[in-house]
Write a protein that holds these residues in place. Structure first.
Motif, PDB file in Angstrom:
ATOM      1  N   ASN A 180       0.818  -1.218   0.000  1.00 22.26           N
ATOM      2  CA  ASN A 180       0.000   0.000   0.000  1.00 22.26           C
ATOM      3  C   ASN A 180       0.852   1.267   0.000  1.00 22.26           C
ATOM      4  O   ASN A 180       0.521   2.255  -0.670  1.00 22.26           O
ATOM      5  CB  ASN A 180      -0.939   0.001   1.199  1.00 22.26           C
ATOM      6  CG  ASN A 180      -2.044  -1.034   1.072  1.00 22.26           C
ATOM      7  OD1 ASN A 180      -2.291  -1.558  -0.012  1.00 22.26           O
ATOM      8  ND2 ASN A 180      -2.705  -1.332   2.173  1.00 22.26           N
TER       9      ASN A 180
ATOM     10  N   ARG B   6       2.151   1.655  -3.467  1.00 23.65           N
ATOM     11  CA  ARG B   6       1.104   2.144  -4.365  1.00 23.65           C
ATOM     12  C   ARG B   6       0.888   3.641  -4.190  1.00 23.65           C
ATOM     13  O   ARG B   6       0.675   4.361  -5.177  1.00 23.65           O
ATOM     14  CB  ARG B   6      -0.201   1.392  -4.079  1.00 23.65           C
ATOM     15  CG  ARG B   6      -0.230  -0.030  -4.614  1.00 23.65           C
ATOM     16  CD  ARG B   6      -1.492  -0.740  -4.178  1.00 23.65           C
ATOM     17  NE  ARG B   6      -1.629  -2.036  -4.824  1.00 23.65           N
ATOM     18  CZ  ARG B   6      -2.571  -2.924  -4.533  1.00 23.65           C
ATOM     19  NH1 ARG B   6      -3.458  -2.626  -3.582  1.00 23.65           N
ATOM     20  NH2 ARG B   6      -2.639  -4.074  -5.168  1.00 23.65           N
ATOM     21  N   PHE B   7       0.944   4.110  -2.964  1.00 23.02           N
ATOM     22  CA  PHE B   7       0.685   5.532  -2.721  1.00 23.02           C
ATOM     23  C   PHE B   7       1.805   6.402  -3.279  1.00 23.02           C
ATOM     24  O   PHE B   7       1.545   7.368  -4.016  1.00 23.02           O
ATOM     25  CB  PHE B   7       0.526   5.792  -1.224  1.00 23.02           C
ATOM     26  CG  PHE B   7       0.345   7.244  -0.894  1.00 23.02           C
ATOM     27  CD1 PHE B   7      -0.870   7.876  -1.107  1.00 23.02           C
ATOM     28  CD2 PHE B   7       1.407   8.002  -0.379  1.00 23.02           C
ATOM     29  CE1 PHE B   7      -1.042   9.226  -0.814  1.00 23.02           C
ATOM     30  CE2 PHE B   7       1.242   9.336  -0.082  1.00 23.02           C
ATOM     31  CZ  PHE B   7       0.017   9.960  -0.306  1.00 23.02           C
TER      32      PHE B   7
ATOM     33  N   PHE C 183       0.885   6.729  -7.172  1.00 20.40           N
ATOM     34  CA  PHE C 183      -0.003   7.891  -7.215  1.00 20.40           C
ATOM     35  C   PHE C 183       0.734   9.216  -7.052  1.00 20.40           C
ATOM     36  O   PHE C 183       0.638  10.101  -7.911  1.00 20.40           O
ATOM     37  CB  PHE C 183      -1.074   7.770  -6.128  1.00 20.40           C
ATOM     38  CG  PHE C 183      -1.861   9.024  -5.929  1.00 20.40           C
ATOM     39  CD1 PHE C 183      -2.795   9.421  -6.886  1.00 20.40           C
ATOM     40  CD2 PHE C 183      -1.665   9.833  -4.811  1.00 20.40           C
ATOM     41  CE1 PHE C 183      -3.520  10.601  -6.722  1.00 20.40           C
ATOM     42  CE2 PHE C 183      -2.380  11.002  -4.638  1.00 20.40           C
ATOM     43  CZ  PHE C 183      -3.310  11.384  -5.600  1.00 20.40           C
TER      44      PHE C 183
ATOM     45  N   HIS D 219      -6.131   6.352  -2.719  1.00 19.92           N
ATOM     46  CA  HIS D 219      -4.754   6.179  -2.248  1.00 19.92           C
ATOM     47  C   HIS D 219      -4.537   6.782  -0.863  1.00 19.92           C
ATOM     48  O   HIS D 219      -3.725   6.269  -0.084  1.00 19.92           O
ATOM     49  CB  HIS D 219      -3.779   6.772  -3.269  1.00 19.92           C
ATOM     50  CG  HIS D 219      -3.629   5.942  -4.497  1.00 19.92           C
ATOM     51  ND1 HIS D 219      -4.422   6.104  -5.601  1.00 19.92           N
ATOM     52  CD2 HIS D 219      -2.792   4.901  -4.773  1.00 19.92           C
ATOM     53  CE1 HIS D 219      -4.074   5.229  -6.523  1.00 19.92           C
ATOM     54  NE2 HIS D 219      -3.087   4.486  -6.052  1.00 19.92           N
TER      55      HIS D 219
END
Length: 348
Positions: A181, A184-185, A189, A240
């Motif tokens: 996670n 991903r952030f 993003f 996100h």
């Protein structure tokens, strides 16, 4: 594979009300829109425009996700109970989540390509070729396929307190999901967002200083850039942010139950990206409009030919009827949303 059980009692009401509506809407609107977008990307490739490579890849990623929506629709309608094969659950989950980052990757490619074309039209020409676009596309797909393989190996199905088979989610989240996670952030993003913002700010700066660009064109470019950044933030930002919040604070069922609805609402927002992409990058383009006008004119020409042949054939059978009546063909103009009346040739 072993099924994990959890005692979390989750209220899935959002999946019986809002989720089916959004899934159906995205499927009905997104499927034809992305098919037309794929055709437009193909036209760009034929014209030796590297932008077509990015558009086609972006559209393919959106279509993969759209094709998984019927499975997710049945899943939410059955109160979050997965009745298909466990591997199919993993595949649909990967198509749902990884589509976000494939889309983000190609959105960045489009923004950088536009930035180089406007700000540095001659300096970095070697990066704006079909070959370079293909190489970049392979890198993006390869990176996401590797990430998908990692998730595929670690992900498993679980049971909730009602013995429903939960697909691709855990309450609370697993230890291995925390680092994913965070990745991903920041990489999926935040960094792409700043890259997107940098590119479009550079474009706006150059366009604003350009004395040869008409005021109307400047306004159109400003609206397009603003819309792109806004949609990027709306579609991907809330999801996100909540990913990070879950990773930081979700260590028990109580927190998971509280954040479930807002988290899944943010996940639904990412679905609208499949509809926004064709509108922003294809149908808002003046060149695309002209292409569809040409397609419309070709279709009207074919209709005229068919009408003429039909009239000739009909004259041979009932000439008296044709001498008394005129026939009109009504064709809907999909570009201007008005009916076009085609008047037949005069009877001889």
């Amino acid at each position: 594979m072993t099924n994990n059980s959890t005692e979390c009692t989750i209220n899935h009401s959002i999946h019986q009300t809002l989720s089916p509506t959004i899934y159906i809407l995205v499927f009905v609107v997104g499927l034809p829109a992305n098919c037309l977008s794929l055709y437009y990307g193909y036209l760009q490739i034929r014209a030796k425009n590297e932008l077509g490579i990015y558009l086609c890849n972006l559209t393919i990623a959106d279509l993969f996700y759209i094709f998984s929506l019927p499975f997710w629709l049945q899943y939410v309608l059955q109160h979050d109970n997965w009745t298909y094969d466990a591997d199919l659950c993993k595949i649909c989950g990967i198509l749902l989540y990884e589509n976000i980052y494939i889309s983000v990757g190609f959105l960045c490619c489009i923004s950088i390509d536009r930035y180089l074309a406007v700000v540095h039209p001659f300096r970095f020409y070697q990066f704006r070729t079909i070959k370079a676009a293909v190489v970049v596309s392979i890198i993006i797909w390869g990176k996401e396929i590797l990430m998908s393989w990692f998730v595929f190996k670690h992900a498993d199905i679980s049971k909730d307190a009602d013995s429903h088979t939960i697909c691709f989610e855990h309450y609370p989240i697993k230890d291995w999901e925390h680092n994913i996670n965070y990745y991903r952030f920041f990489a999926g993003f935040l960094f792409p967002f700043f890259l997107l913002l940098f590119s479009y700010c550079g474009i706006l700066r150059v366009v604003r200083k350009s004395h040869g660009t008409q005021k109307k064109t400047k306004i159109q470019i400003k609206r397009l850039v603003s819309s792109t950044v806004l949609i990027f933030l709306v579609c991907f930002g809330p999801y996100h942010i909540l990913l990070v919040i879950r990773s930081l604070f979700e260590n028990n069922c109580k927190f998971a139950e509280k954040i479930f609805n807002i988290y899944h609402f943010s996940l639904l927002l990412t679905s609208f990206n499949c509809v926004a992409d064709p509108v922003l990058y294809c149908f808002s383009n003046e060149t695309t409009y002209q292409n569809f006008v040409k397609m419309r004119d070709s279709g009207l020409t074919c209709l005229r030919c068919l009408r003429t042949k039909t009239q000739v054939s009909y004259q041979l059978k009932t000439p008296e009827t044709l001498r008394k009546k005129h026939f009109f063909v009504y064709v809907y103009d999909f570009c201007n949303f008005i009916p076009i009346i085609l008047t037949p040739c005069n009877n001889q």
